[in-house]
Design a protein around this motif. Structure first.
Motif, PDB file in Angstrom:
ATOM      1  N   LYS A 151       0.927  -1.242   0.008  1.00 29.74           N
ATOM      2  CA  LYS A 151      -0.086  -0.143  -0.115  1.00 29.74           C
ATOM      3  C   LYS A 151       0.855   1.117   0.043  1.00 29.74           C
ATOM      4  O   LYS A 151       0.781   2.238  -0.713  1.00 29.74           O
ATOM      5  N   LEU A 152       2.043   1.216   0.853  1.00 27.05           N
ATOM      6  CA  LEU A 152       2.815   2.546   0.792  1.00 27.05           C
ATOM      7  C   LEU A 152       3.560   2.536  -0.211  1.00 27.05           C
ATOM      8  O   LEU A 152       3.782   3.743  -0.986  1.00 27.05           O
ATOM      9  N   ARG A 153       3.861   1.410  -0.961  1.00 26.69           N
ATOM     10  CA  ARG A 153       4.820   1.442  -2.171  1.00 26.69           C
ATOM     11  C   ARG A 153       3.963   1.937  -3.476  1.00 26.69           C
ATOM     12  O   ARG A 153       4.169   2.746  -4.170  1.00 26.69           O
ATOM     13  N   LYS A 154       2.592   1.646  -3.390  1.00 24.39           N
ATOM     14  CA  LYS A 154       1.734   2.206  -4.432  1.00 24.39           C
ATOM     15  C   LYS A 154       1.476   3.860  -4.263  1.00 24.39           C
ATOM     16  O   LYS A 154       1.485   4.354  -5.340  1.00 24.39           O
ATOM     17  N   GLN A 155       1.396   4.248  -2.832  1.00 23.86           N
ATOM     18  CA  GLN A 155       1.192   5.624  -2.831  1.00 23.86           C
ATOM     19  C   GLN A 155       2.479   6.324  -3.227  1.00 23.86           C
ATOM     20  O   GLN A 155       2.435   7.660  -3.828  1.00 23.86           O
ATOM     21  N   PHE A 156       3.708   5.900  -2.886  1.00 23.89           N
ATOM     22  CA  PHE A 156       4.986   6.374  -3.444  1.00 23.89           C
ATOM     23  C   PHE A 156       5.148   6.375  -5.122  1.00 23.89           C
ATOM     24  O   PHE A 156       5.677   7.457  -5.492  1.00 23.89           O
ATOM     25  N   LYS A 157       4.812   5.397  -5.623  1.00 24.39           N
ATOM     26  CA  LYS A 157       4.841   5.345  -7.100  1.00 24.39           C
ATOM     27  C   LYS A 157       3.662   6.422  -7.771  1.00 24.39           C
ATOM     28  O   LYS A 157       4.176   6.947  -8.613  1.00 24.39           O
ATOM     29  N   ARG A 158       2.794   6.516  -6.859  1.00 18.20           N
ATOM     30  CA  ARG A 158       1.650   7.678  -7.697  1.00 18.20           C
ATOM     31  C   ARG A 158       2.309   9.005  -7.212  1.00 18.20           C
ATOM     32  O   ARG A 158       2.113   9.898  -8.283  1.00 18.20           O
ATOM     33  N   GLU A 159       2.951   9.230  -6.236  1.00 23.22           N
ATOM     34  CA  GLU A 159       3.026  10.672  -5.690  1.00 23.22           C
ATOM     35  C   GLU A 159       4.708  10.979  -5.810  1.00 23.22           C
ATOM     36  O   GLU A 159       4.992  11.947  -5.965  1.00 23.22           O
ATOM     37  N   PHE A 160       5.410   9.983  -6.187  1.00 22.45           N
ATOM     38  CA  PHE A 160       6.766  10.191  -6.355  1.00 22.45           C
ATOM     39  C   PHE A 160       7.300   9.244  -7.299  1.00 22.45           C
ATOM     40  O   PHE A 160       8.188   8.323  -7.059  1.00 22.45           O
ATOM     41  N   PRO A 161       7.080   9.308  -8.457  1.00 26.04           N
ATOM     42  CA  PRO A 161       7.328   8.416  -9.605  1.00 26.04           C
ATOM     43  C   PRO A 161       8.835   8.114  -9.790  1.00 26.04           C
ATOM     44  O   PRO A 161       9.550   7.061 -10.348  1.00 26.04           O
ATOM     45  N   GLU A 162       9.543   9.099  -9.420  1.00 29.25           N
ATOM     46  CA  GLU A 162      11.055   9.164  -9.981  1.00 29.25           C
ATOM     47  C   GLU A 162      11.756   8.158  -8.726  1.00 29.25           C
ATOM     48  O   GLU A 162      13.005   7.863  -9.238  1.00 29.25           O
ATOM     49  N   ALA A 163      11.125   7.857  -7.765  1.00 32.84           N
ATOM     50  CA  ALA A 163      11.924   7.011  -6.642  1.00 32.84           C
ATOM     51  C   ALA A 163      12.251   5.512  -7.325  1.00 32.84           C
ATOM     52  O   ALA A 163      11.398   5.215  -8.040  1.00 32.84           O
ATOM     53  N   GLU A 164      13.408   5.108  -6.883  1.00 38.13           N
ATOM     54  CA  GLU A 164      13.538   3.588  -7.307  1.00 38.13           C
ATOM     55  C   GLU A 164      13.177   2.676  -6.144  1.00 38.13           C
ATOM     56  O   GLU A 164      13.546   2.815  -5.024  1.00 38.13           O
ATOM     57  N   HIS A 165      12.331   1.753  -6.691  1.00 38.79           N
ATOM     58  CA  HIS A 165      11.826   0.604  -5.709  1.00 38.79           C
ATOM     59  C   HIS A 165      12.782  -0.466  -5.475  1.00 38.79           C
ATOM     60  O   HIS A 165      13.292  -1.212  -6.749  1.00 38.79           O
TER      61      HIS A 165
END
Length: 116
Positions: free
Chosen positions: A67-81
């Motif tokens: 859930k947290l990862r999806k939030q970061f993907k949406r709000e902060f797409p530049e981050a590397e997962h």
């Protein structure tokens, strides 16, 4: 070196995750804990804080982490997962060798004793 000069940031969920990652890395990296879910205002502050830095997301392989990862993907797409193996479920309980391998794949320097 002050935190303002650190170019890399790893975002984790909790303090135990932070301690695990700190033990393995061998370079100056700021590690930020979300302490679980994160509000939009806190997320906005975080995005502003890490502006122009290399950001890595390392969260648990469970429902809360996803859930947290999806939030970061949406709000902060530049981050590397970065992903731990699902069999470990949590960053804090994954073996140091596994965490080291995950970080090394992202070109983050780790202590060599964790690569044996």
């Amino acid at each position: 070196m002050s935190l303002g000069e650190i170019e890399r940031v790893i975002i984790v969920e909790g303090r135990s995750d932070k301690k695990k990652v700190e033990a393995v890395i061998n370079e100056p990296v700021e590690i930020i804990c979300t302490n679980g879910t994160i509000s939009i205002s806190k997320l906005d502050e975080l995005i502003e804080h890490v502006y122009n830095k290399d950001v890595y997301i390392l969260v648990d392989a469970d429902a809360a982490g996803e859930k947290l990862r999806k939030q970061f993907k949406r709000e902060f797409p530049e981050a590397e997962h970065l992903y731990i193996d699902k069999m470990y479920r949590e960053v804090a309980t994954a073996p140091e060798q596994h965490i080291a391998t995950v970080l090394l794949r992202a070109n983050i320097d780790v202590h060599t004793e964790y690569l044996l």
